[in-house]
Design an enzyme around this catalytic site. Sequence first.
Site, mmCIF file in Angstrom:
data_model
loop_
_atom_site.group_PDB
_atom_site.id
_atom_site.type_symbol
_atom_site.label_atom_id
_atom_site.label_comp_id
_atom_site.label_asym_id
_atom_site.label_seq_id
_atom_site.Cartn_x
_atom_site.Cartn_y
_atom_site.Cartn_z
ATOM 1 N N SER A 136 0.793 -1.228 0.000
ATOM 2 C CA SER A 136 0.000 0.000 0.000
ATOM 3 C C SER A 136 0.828 1.283 0.000
ATOM 4 O O SER A 136 0.295 2.350 -0.265
ATOM 5 C CB SER A 136 -0.963 -0.003 1.189
ATOM 6 O OG SER A 136 -0.240 -0.050 2.385
ATOM 7 N N LYS A 142 -12.146 -1.496 1.829
ATOM 8 C CA LYS A 142 -11.478 -0.668 0.816
ATOM 9 C C LYS A 142 -12.374 -0.581 -0.427
ATOM 10 O O LYS A 142 -13.397 0.073 -0.363
ATOM 11 C CB LYS A 142 -10.083 -1.217 0.586
ATOM 12 C CG LYS A 142 -9.299 -1.102 1.911
ATOM 13 C CD LYS A 142 -7.828 -1.200 1.821
ATOM 14 C CE LYS A 142 -7.229 -0.748 3.148
ATOM 15 N NZ LYS A 142 -6.599 -1.798 3.915
ATOM 16 N N HIS A 161 -5.822 -4.428 -0.959
ATOM 17 C CA HIS A 161 -5.834 -3.362 -1.968
ATOM 18 C C HIS A 161 -5.980 -3.903 -3.384
ATOM 19 O O HIS A 161 -5.856 -3.157 -4.352
ATOM 20 C CB HIS A 161 -4.556 -2.517 -1.876
ATOM 21 C CG HIS A 161 -4.552 -1.562 -0.720
ATOM 22 N ND1 HIS A 161 -5.136 -0.319 -0.772
ATOM 23 C CD2 HIS A 161 -4.048 -1.677 0.533
ATOM 24 C CE1 HIS A 161 -4.983 0.305 0.378
ATOM 25 N NE2 HIS A 161 -4.320 -0.506 1.203
HETATM 26 C C1 LIG Z 1 -6.329 -2.209 5.267
HETATM 27 C C2 LIG Z 1 -5.580 -3.473 5.339
HETATM 28 C C3 LIG Z 1 -5.902 -4.451 6.273
HETATM 29 C C4 LIG Z 1 -6.946 -4.238 7.336
HETATM 30 O O1 LIG Z 1 -8.213 -4.389 6.813
HETATM 31 P P1 LIG Z 1 -9.463 -3.850 7.649
HETATM 32 O O2 LIG Z 1 -10.584 -4.634 7.074
HETATM 33 O O3 LIG Z 1 -9.592 -2.389 7.379
HETATM 34 O O4 LIG Z 1 -9.221 -4.179 9.078
HETATM 35 C C5 LIG Z 1 -5.206 -5.634 6.244
HETATM 36 N N1 LIG Z 1 -4.221 -5.850 5.345
HETATM 37 C C6 LIG Z 1 -3.880 -4.921 4.434
HETATM 38 C C7 LIG Z 1 -2.795 -5.198 3.451
HETATM 39 C C8 LIG Z 1 -4.540 -3.701 4.402
HETATM 40 O O5 LIG Z 1 -4.184 -2.776 3.505
#
Ligand SMILES: *Cc1c(COP(=O)(O)O)cnc(C)c1O
Length: 391
Positions: free
Chosen positions: A181, A239, A209
């Site tokens: 990310s 997301k 992502h």
């Molecule tokens: C945002 C993210 C998470 C966490 O996900 P949530 O559902 O918001 O708790 C886990 N792993 C990665 C790679 C992320 O970017």
Amino acid sequence: MSDPTAWMRDEYEVLVKASLDWRPPVLEGPSTPRCRVGGRERLMLCSNNYLNLSNHPRLKEAAIAAVRSHGAGSGSVRPIAGNMDLHVRLEQRIAEFKRRDAAIYYQTGFAANAGLIPQLVGKGDHLFTDELNHGSIIDGVRLTKAARNIYAHNDMGELEDLLRKAPDTGRRLIITDGVFSMDGDTAPLDEICALAGEYGAMTYVDDAHGEGVLGEGRGIGVHYGVEDKVDIEMGTFSKAFGVVGGLAAGSEHLAKYAFNKSRTFLLSGSAPPATVAACTAALDVLDEEPQHVVNLWKNTAYFRRGLQQLGYDTGVSTTPIIPAMCGSSKQAQALSGELMQRDVFALPIVFPMVARDKARIRVIMNAGLAREDLDEALGAFEMGGKAAGVL
Ligand SMILES: *Cc1c(COP(=O)(O)O)cnc(C)c1O
């Protein structure tokens, strides 16, 4: 009397002095491509709401209808009395969407990683994990007693070396983010699956992502043509899907095992009806309305090219995460301030999230932005970049 919590104030003040404390702007309404912050309309360039699904009428209506039919909360944890038809249906839809045998829906992606990873390996087993994996993977890994092998970012040579050298006992698990990310690059999942096959390891990809973004929205497994080779496809609804919740998809026995073993799932209340229904609607929308993913990539190509034409270094990204490199943290913060003054909301990513000289504005593209919005944002990046001394 001394205050036993005084140390917290001291530690917090250390953060403030180093400008490392969070003081996020407040959204005074929905997370839309043009949103309200500080009493003004701004262009939103840093949400994870890639497809603008959080504002899709079908998701909103599904959430409202579920409150009417099922209430505001689920009443319990899934294994006791919080297992609603809505949860079961969503898990079936996730499995269909990911074209896997079965799936489990967690309250968040964090809960999926922190709950599932420690159940996959333990004492005497071997974990192989990319140095840039997400913090929730790191926390999941910390909860296991497995031997940790951390390989340099996307370094398949080192991964193979570590796999070859690990003792030939116990289970092996390779874990990677799908899309990283900070830089917007992807893990070479085809190579990782090949190495896993050769060295007898399970594969776990966190596609937070990538889902809704890569592989026509189905994620990184489809993107690399290895969707049937990844043992555990983990993801999130927070997301591109525009809601909240975590998922893991794979075999029937994976889903059953995860349901019975993940502590974050067993010991924490299940997601409320509105959330679950909105997640199901998000999958329906992705199946029936391909234009959102198409728009996302059109906007991504246009904006990346626009930034490059202005003279920005946009790094190694191959995804809708577009870094505009600034150099020092100070410069990134200055540019973010200049952008905000021009009604563009794009936050800086600074040390310690990235190296000291790799501070940046991280733009996350959105399918809901119109061409005029992108041109306006590029104008702000031009003027703001000059004012901040980045261009
Ligand atoms: C945002 C993210 C998470 C966490 O996900 P949530 O559902 O918001 O708790 C886990 N792993 C990665 C790679 C992320 O970017």
